[in-house]
Design an enzyme around this catalytic site. Structure first.
Site, PDB file in Angstrom:
ATOM      1  N   ASP A   9       0.859  -1.182   0.000  1.00 42.38           N
ATOM      2  CA  ASP A   9       0.000   0.000   0.000  1.00 42.38           C
ATOM      3  C   ASP A   9       0.893   1.229   0.000  1.00 42.38           C
ATOM      4  O   ASP A   9       1.610   1.478   0.975  1.00 42.38           O
ATOM      5  CB  ASP A   9      -0.903  -0.010   1.238  1.00 42.38           C
ATOM      6  CG  ASP A   9      -2.005   1.029   1.164  1.00 42.38           C
ATOM      7  OD1 ASP A   9      -1.758   2.134   0.625  1.00 42.38           O
ATOM      8  OD2 ASP A   9      -3.114   0.747   1.649  1.00 42.38           O
ATOM      9  N   ILE A  13       0.808   3.591   6.406  1.00 43.83           N
ATOM     10  CA  ILE A  13      -0.148   3.579   7.522  1.00 43.83           C
ATOM     11  C   ILE A  13      -1.182   4.691   7.321  1.00 43.83           C
ATOM     12  O   ILE A  13      -0.832   5.865   7.228  1.00 43.83           O
ATOM     13  CB  ILE A  13       0.577   3.766   8.865  1.00 43.83           C
ATOM     14  CG1 ILE A  13       1.503   2.579   9.130  1.00 43.83           C
ATOM     15  CG2 ILE A  13      -0.443   3.911  10.003  1.00 43.83           C
ATOM     16  CD1 ILE A  13       2.387   2.743  10.359  1.00 43.83           C
ATOM     17  N   HIS A  14      -2.447   4.294   7.243  1.00 46.50           N
ATOM     18  CA  HIS A  14      -3.556   5.244   7.124  1.00 46.50           C
ATOM     19  C   HIS A  14      -4.814   4.557   7.652  1.00 46.50           C
ATOM     20  O   HIS A  14      -4.768   3.393   8.071  1.00 46.50           O
ATOM     21  CB  HIS A  14      -3.722   5.731   5.684  1.00 46.50           C
ATOM     22  CG  HIS A  14      -3.971   4.629   4.701  1.00 46.50           C
ATOM     23  ND1 HIS A  14      -5.223   4.264   4.289  1.00 46.50           N
ATOM     24  CD2 HIS A  14      -3.105   3.793   4.070  1.00 46.50           C
ATOM     25  CE1 HIS A  14      -5.130   3.266   3.429  1.00 46.50           C
ATOM     26  NE2 HIS A  14      -3.855   2.950   3.282  1.00 46.50           N
ATOM     27  N   GLY A  15      -5.936   5.247   7.639  1.00 44.78           N
ATOM     28  CA  GLY A  15      -7.155   4.740   8.252  1.00 44.78           C
ATOM     29  C   GLY A  15      -7.617   3.392   7.741  1.00 44.78           C
ATOM     30  O   GLY A  15      -8.089   2.557   8.511  1.00 44.78           O
TER      31      GLY A  15
END
Length: 164
Positions: A9, A13-15
């Site tokens: 990805d 780091i994300h929601g």
């Protein structure tokens, strides 16, 4: 429980990672594998800000991750391994032998030269070759942005276009 998910990805780091995958998989830690982030304290601090305090974050180089992952598979707490690009995942798969059995393509977004495959996956010819190389090492490669979505096999992903 072994590592619950190996994910590519480019947003790292994300929601969607922390909440979307983290809650249903009951993740207790994230292993962010990136040679640059592993040596940048300010970038690490930025990524830590998006993670709840009860979830640990480890920042490792590909070399360090290849060494640490066998022990992490023995951890009783579920975790996720996250990389930002296909080349990093290919290096990690090659260095860990047969430890990694499946890779999730969760987000490779638009940039010049990439062809749209899904609304969240755009690939260059070299990236397509990289995914095939990962698959040829015995790893199941599929695309899936969120747990509620249907996984898309690599064959289907490479045949698909956003137009049809």
């Amino acid at each position: 429980m072994p590592i619950a998910l190996y994910r590519i990805d480019d947003r790292l780091i994300h929601g969607q990672v922390v909440v979307g995958w983290g809650q249903p998989l009951e993740l207790r830690f994230i292993v962010l594998v990136d040679d640059e982030v592993a040596t940048s304290e300010w970038e690490q601090e930025l990524y830590r800000m998006g993670v709840p305090p009860e979830m640990q974050v480890h920042f490792l180089t590909v070399e360090d991750a290849a060494t640490a992952l066998p022990a992490m598979h023995e951890d009783a707490q579920p975790g996720i391994v996250l990389v930002g690009d296909i080349g990093t995942m290919a290096r990690l798969v090659a260095k860990t032998g047969n430890l990694i059995h499946a890779v999730n393509v969760g987000g490779v977004h638009h940039s010049p030269g990439r062809t749209p495959r899904l609304r969240y996956v755009f690939l260059t010819a070299a990236e397509e070759t990289g995914l095939r190389a990962i698959e040829q090492l015995g790893v199941e490669v599929s695309a899936q942005d969120v747990p509620s979505a249907r996984p898309v096999s690599l064959d289907e992903l490479l045949r698909s276009t956003l137009d049809g």
